[in-house]
Design a protein around this motif. Structure first.
Motif, PDB file in Angstrom:
ATOM      1  N   LEU A 160       0.878  -1.303   0.100  1.00  0.00           N
ATOM      2  CA  LEU A 160       0.195  -0.144  -0.138  1.00  0.00           C
ATOM      3  C   LEU A 160       1.016   1.099   0.288  1.00  0.00           C
ATOM      4  CD1 LEU A 160      -2.984  -1.028   2.231  1.00  0.00           C
ATOM      5  CD2 LEU A 160      -2.725  -0.862  -0.203  1.00  0.00           C
TER       6      LEU A 160
ATOM      7  N   ARG B 297       2.134   1.594  -3.375  1.00  0.00           N
ATOM      8  CA  ARG B 297       1.058   1.903  -4.378  1.00  0.00           C
ATOM      9  C   ARG B 297       0.694   3.465  -4.301  1.00  0.00           C
ATOM     10  NH1 ARG B 297      -4.229   3.701  -2.972  1.00  0.00           N
ATOM     11  NH2 ARG B 297      -5.781   3.452  -4.570  1.00  0.00           N
ATOM     12  N   ASN B 298       0.775   4.016  -3.087  1.00  0.00           N
ATOM     13  CA  ASN B 298       0.293   5.265  -2.513  1.00  0.00           C
ATOM     14  C   ASN B 298       1.438   6.321  -3.077  1.00  0.00           C
ATOM     15  OD1 ASN B 298      -1.792   4.168  -1.046  1.00  0.00           O
ATOM     16  ND2 ASN B 298      -0.818   4.432   0.904  1.00  0.00           N
TER      17      ASN B 298
ATOM     18  N   LYS C 123       0.648   6.447  -7.037  1.00  0.00           N
ATOM     19  CA  LYS C 123      -0.582   7.091  -7.154  1.00  0.00           C
ATOM     20  C   LYS C 123      -0.317   8.535  -6.892  1.00  0.00           C
ATOM     21  CE  LYS C 123      -5.460   7.220  -6.319  1.00  0.00           C
ATOM     22  NZ  LYS C 123      -6.509   6.787  -5.721  1.00  0.00           N
TER      23      LYS C 123
ATOM     24  N   ASN D 113      -2.389   1.358 -10.068  1.00  0.00           N
ATOM     25  CA  ASN D 113      -3.622   0.592 -10.173  1.00  0.00           C
ATOM     26  C   ASN D 113      -3.381  -0.850 -10.181  1.00  0.00           C
ATOM     27  OD1 ASN D 113      -5.156   2.528 -10.346  1.00  0.00           O
ATOM     28  ND2 ASN D 113      -5.371   2.718 -12.895  1.00  0.00           N
TER      29      ASN D 113
ATOM     30  N   GLU E 123      -2.796  -1.816  -6.631  1.00  0.00           N
ATOM     31  CA  GLU E 123      -4.091  -2.077  -5.686  1.00  0.00           C
ATOM     32  C   GLU E 123      -4.659  -3.316  -5.951  1.00  0.00           C
ATOM     33  OE1 GLU E 123      -8.263   0.211  -6.113  1.00  0.00           O
ATOM     34  OE2 GLU E 123      -6.586   1.674  -6.235  1.00  0.00           O
TER      35      GLU E 123
ATOM     36  N   GLU F 164     -11.304  -2.772   0.255  1.00  0.00           N
ATOM     37  CA  GLU F 164     -11.453  -1.365  -0.537  1.00  0.00           C
ATOM     38  C   GLU F 164     -11.221  -0.105   0.558  1.00  0.00           C
ATOM     39  OE1 GLU F 164     -11.553  -0.889  -3.700  1.00  0.00           O
ATOM     40  OE2 GLU F 164     -11.376  -2.846  -3.959  1.00  0.00           O
TER      41      GLU F 164
ATOM     42  N   ILE G 280      -7.691   0.050   1.729  1.00  0.00           N
ATOM     43  CA  ILE G 280      -6.929   0.725   0.616  1.00  0.00           C
ATOM     44  C   ILE G 280      -7.125   2.178   0.626  1.00  0.00           C
ATOM     45  CG2 ILE G 280      -6.579   0.717  -2.026  1.00  0.00           C
ATOM     46  CD1 ILE G 280      -7.141  -2.218  -2.129  1.00  0.00           C
ATOM     47  N   GLN G 281      -8.277   2.554   0.747  1.00  0.00           N
ATOM     48  CA  GLN G 281      -8.673   4.105   0.507  1.00  0.00           C
ATOM     49  C   GLN G 281      -8.230   4.836   1.833  1.00  0.00           C
ATOM     50  OE1 GLN G 281      -9.891   5.709  -2.058  1.00  0.00           O
ATOM     51  NE2 GLN G 281      -9.333   7.550  -0.848  1.00  0.00           N
TER      52      GLN G 281
END
Length: 141
Positions: A40, A43-44, A47, A105, A108, A118, A121-122
């Protein structure tokens, strides 16, 4: 097996374009390994950078155009050549932003395969998001 793979392998294993292949190679060169504990965060970071760079390209991209400097016979062709070069560079930048977005993505999806839902993740991205992304000129897209 620990569940760790090279970041470039994980996010861009199906890379097709030269830009995607270059991004995959540069991510692998970093030596980062993606696992359940860091997926994560990685990914963060990807992103957030895609959001930041994408916003800058949208904000400044329309200004990347040179008009004719004068009525002489060289200005029009020179401006055309310059603008084609700048458009090509801007296209490469936009492809890079898209590659970062796609990598985020894919990570994710990897996070989901590790069992994250979800909401997790958010929440992870909301907690990670740098303050500069909330400003009017750098906010999420």
């Amino acid at each position: 097996m620990t569940g760790e793979v090279g970041l470039g392998q994980r996010v861009l294993s199906g890379a097709r374009s030269p830009q995607e292949q270059a991004l995959a190679g540069s991510l692998d060169a970093l030596g980062l390994q993606v696992n359940r504990d860091n997926v994560l965060q990685v990914r963060n970071a990807l992103k957030a950078e895609s959001v930041r760079l994408g916003r800058l390209m949208r904000m400044h991209g329309p200004m990347l155009h040179l008009g004719e400097c004068g009525p002489d016979p060289i200005s029009a062709p020179a401006a055309g050549l310059f603008n084609r070069k700048v458009e090509a560079l801007a296209g490469q930048c936009n492809s890079y932003v898209e590659s970062l977005r796609e990598a985020a993505n894919l990570l994710e999806g990897t996070a989901r395969s590790y069992g994250y839902n979800e909401e997790q993740i958010q929440a992870s991205f909301d907690a990670f998001r740098p303050n500069q992304l909330d400003s009017p000129t750098e906010g999420p897209g």
